[in-house]
Enzyme design. Structure first.
Site, mmCIF file in Angstrom:
data_model
loop_
_atom_site.group_PDB
_atom_site.id
_atom_site.type_symbol
_atom_site.label_atom_id
_atom_site.label_comp_id
_atom_site.label_asym_id
_atom_site.label_seq_id
_atom_site.Cartn_x
_atom_site.Cartn_y
_atom_site.Cartn_z
ATOM 1 N N GLU A 92 0.813 -1.211 0.000
ATOM 2 C CA GLU A 92 0.000 0.000 0.000
ATOM 3 C C GLU A 92 0.845 1.259 0.000
ATOM 4 O OE1 GLU A 92 -2.118 -1.109 3.691
ATOM 5 O OE2 GLU A 92 -1.410 0.804 4.456
ATOM 6 N N CYS A 105 3.482 8.558 0.512
ATOM 7 C CA CYS A 105 4.128 7.675 1.480
ATOM 8 C C CYS A 105 4.223 6.293 0.854
ATOM 9 C CB CYS A 105 3.293 7.629 2.762
ATOM 10 S SG CYS A 105 3.874 6.430 3.967
ATOM 11 N N CYS A 112 7.216 -6.850 7.009
ATOM 12 C CA CYS A 112 8.334 -6.279 7.767
ATOM 13 C C CYS A 112 8.749 -7.273 8.838
ATOM 14 C CB CYS A 112 7.871 -4.981 8.436
ATOM 15 S SG CYS A 112 9.183 -4.092 9.303
ATOM 16 N N CYS A 116 7.534 -4.438 15.515
ATOM 17 C CA CYS A 116 7.038 -3.433 16.467
ATOM 18 C C CYS A 116 5.624 -3.798 16.915
ATOM 19 C CB CYS A 116 7.055 -2.041 15.833
ATOM 20 S SG CYS A 116 8.708 -1.501 15.368
ATOM 21 N N CYS A 119 2.330 -2.100 15.447
ATOM 22 C CA CYS A 119 2.284 -1.880 14.006
ATOM 23 C C CYS A 119 1.596 -3.029 13.268
ATOM 24 C CB CYS A 119 3.704 -1.714 13.475
ATOM 25 S SG CYS A 119 3.776 -1.411 11.702
ATOM 26 N N CYS A 333 -0.584 2.384 9.238
ATOM 27 C CA CYS A 333 0.333 1.613 8.412
ATOM 28 C C CYS A 333 -0.071 0.162 8.281
ATOM 29 C CB CYS A 333 1.717 1.670 9.047
ATOM 30 S SG CYS A 333 1.997 3.209 9.883
HETATM 31 N N1 SAH Z 1 10.169 0.855 9.616
HETATM 32 C C1 SAH Z 1 10.246 2.280 9.562
HETATM 33 C C2 SAH Z 1 9.233 2.939 8.646
HETATM 34 C C3 SAH Z 1 7.853 2.413 8.592
HETATM 35 S S1 SAH Z 1 6.794 2.758 9.936
HETATM 36 C C4 SAH Z 1 10.181 2.859 10.965
HETATM 37 O O1 SAH Z 1 10.056 2.103 11.920
HETATM 38 O O2 SAH Z 1 10.317 4.062 11.121
HETATM 39 C C5 SAH Z 1 6.476 4.487 9.898
HETATM 40 C C6 SAH Z 1 6.155 5.080 11.247
HETATM 41 O O3 SAH Z 1 4.842 4.703 11.687
HETATM 42 C C7 SAH Z 1 7.102 4.623 12.337
HETATM 43 O O4 SAH Z 1 7.423 5.724 13.165
HETATM 44 C C8 SAH Z 1 6.261 3.608 13.079
HETATM 45 O O5 SAH Z 1 6.736 3.376 14.360
HETATM 46 C C9 SAH Z 1 4.906 4.258 13.022
HETATM 47 N N2 SAH Z 1 3.774 3.392 13.289
HETATM 48 C C10 SAH Z 1 3.602 2.097 12.974
HETATM 49 N N3 SAH Z 1 2.406 1.647 13.391
HETATM 50 C C11 SAH Z 1 1.816 2.681 14.001
HETATM 51 C C12 SAH Z 1 0.568 2.843 14.659
HETATM 52 N N4 SAH Z 1 -0.303 1.841 14.758
HETATM 53 N N5 SAH Z 1 0.286 4.071 15.161
HETATM 54 C C13 SAH Z 1 1.150 5.091 15.049
HETATM 55 N N6 SAH Z 1 2.336 5.002 14.448
HETATM 56 C C14 SAH Z 1 2.674 3.803 13.932
#
Ligand code: SAH
Length: 348
Positions: A92, A105, A112, A116, A119, A333
């Site tokens: 996406e 974006c 991935c 996290c 996420c 995301c």
């Molecule tokens: N892997 C990279 C880029 C992709 S995630 C990274 O970790 O930065 C992009 C951003 O969205 C990151 O800051 C991530 O921590 C955040 N993110 C992911 N899931 C999220 C959620 N459910 N709510 C808010 N931010 C989120």
């Protein structure tokens, strides 16, 4: 890189290919322009190439991304695209419209492996890296579909860009060099969860792009609860790498901080965070966490977000509360991709 992956090739590589095909070097510039400036997705459209060359090139499949779904926010015009890749995987990408221009974006991987906890993209793990051509095509297809120019690019979709380092660099070169979209490096942001050796390597490339660092916690203990990568690198190591990045490039770091109610959003958390980053030339983006249904995390209340911001500002830190875009569509995301995969899974 796959030797047939023509859309990930730099102009120099295309020149070599033309030589191999028995063609003149100037053909490389023409083909490159068709792909990266005129954004065509078939050889038939390359009208100034002789038919014989187009036939030779057909051995190098273009495989354009196919938009299989688009969701449009009624609140702010944000458009979320679901694209199918040539191997059937889906990714996406999001178009956000701001006063200063259009921002896209993009995803850097299919899935991935960083894991996290908050996420949605982490849930199925990593399927594969995206090629440079697939990263670029997300921007190209959106520009063609909307007929609007894209001025800013953020690599903040699904995937960890520094876990796909070679393809990311190739993507940046083709995106920002002359002969393609020629987007200014200053209008590009790459976000990472903090792979320290790669941040240092990236600093050495001396690019003028913005590095965004997903910090999300004021200390290692809390960070380890949210992000498995924190078991590998400490905040101290990350901040040292960020300072090095600033020293090498002169570019201010952006810290991303997603606020999770009762986990990392207290006044003590804000004070501890401020204390650690106040000497760094940086900017903090606060984002109330987007709830993901498989996870129990709740977003911080508006008041807690405001208070967190004020606390950081007391230490002289620049802070923005990120405006939420597309709150009415599968915003966070990886959520659109996930719901699509669940749907197709249940239809099987
Ligand atoms: N892997 C990279 C880029 C992709 S995630 C990274 O970790 O930065 C992009 C951003 O969205 C990151 O800051 C991530 O921590 C955040 N993110 C992911 N899931 C999220 C959620 N459910 N709510 C808010 N931010 C989120």
């Amino acid at each position: 890189m796959d030797r047939k992956d023509i859309r990930s090739m730099t102009i120099e590589e295309l020149k070599v290919l033309m030589g191999e095909l028995g063609e003149k070097p100037f053909r490389a510039k023409q083909v490159y322009g068709w792909f990266h400036e005129k954004l065509v997705s078939s050889y038939d459209e390359m009208t100034n190439l002789p038919k014989s060359l187009r036939e030779k090139l057909s051995a190098y499949p273009i495989n354009p991304l196919k938009a299989v779904d688009v969701q449009v926010s009624r609140l702010d015009g944000t458009r979320k695209y679901l694209f199918r890749l040539s191997d059937g995987n889906v990714i996406e990408s999001v178009l956000m419209r701001y006063k200063h221009g259009n921002s896209v974006c993009i995803s850097s991987q299919v899935g991935c492996r960083m894991g996290c906890r908050f996420c949605a993209s982490a849930i199925g793990g990593l399927t594969r890296n995206l090629t440079a051509g697939e990263m670029l095509d997300q921007i190209y297809r959106i520009q063609v579909l909307t007929g609007e120019r894209v001025s800013n690019v953020v690599v903040m979709g699904t995937g960890e860009p520094l876990d796909n380092y070679e393809n990311l660099l190739r993507f940046i070169r083709i995106l920002t060099e002359e002969g393609g979209l020629h987007i200014s490096q200053r209008n590009l942001t790459v976000s990472t969860c903090g792979i320290v050796p790669k941040i240092r390597e990236l600093a050495g490339e001396k690019l003028q792009m913005t590095l965004a660092l997903s910090l999300h916690a004021p200390n290692d203990e809390k960070r380890r609860e949210l992000m498995p990568i924190a078991r590998k690198y400490t905040i101290e190591e990350i901040l040292a790498a960020c300072e090095y990045y600033f020293k090498e490039t002169g570019r201010r770091i952006t810290f991303e901080y997603s606020l999770v109610a009762g986990v990392n959003d207290s006044q003590a958390d804000a004070a501890q965070l401020a204390d650690r980053i106040k000497s760094i030339n940086c900017h903090v983006n606060l984002i109330p966490v987007n709830p993901v249904k498989e996870r129990s995390f709740r977003r911080s209340a508006r008041e807690a977000v405001e208070k967190f911001k004020i606390k950081l500002e007391k230490y002289g830190i620049n802070v923005t509360i990120r405006r939420e875009m597309g709150g009415d569509i599968d915003g966070a995301c990886g959520q659109l991709r996930k719901s699509y995969m669940e749907k197709t899974e249940s239809e099987k």
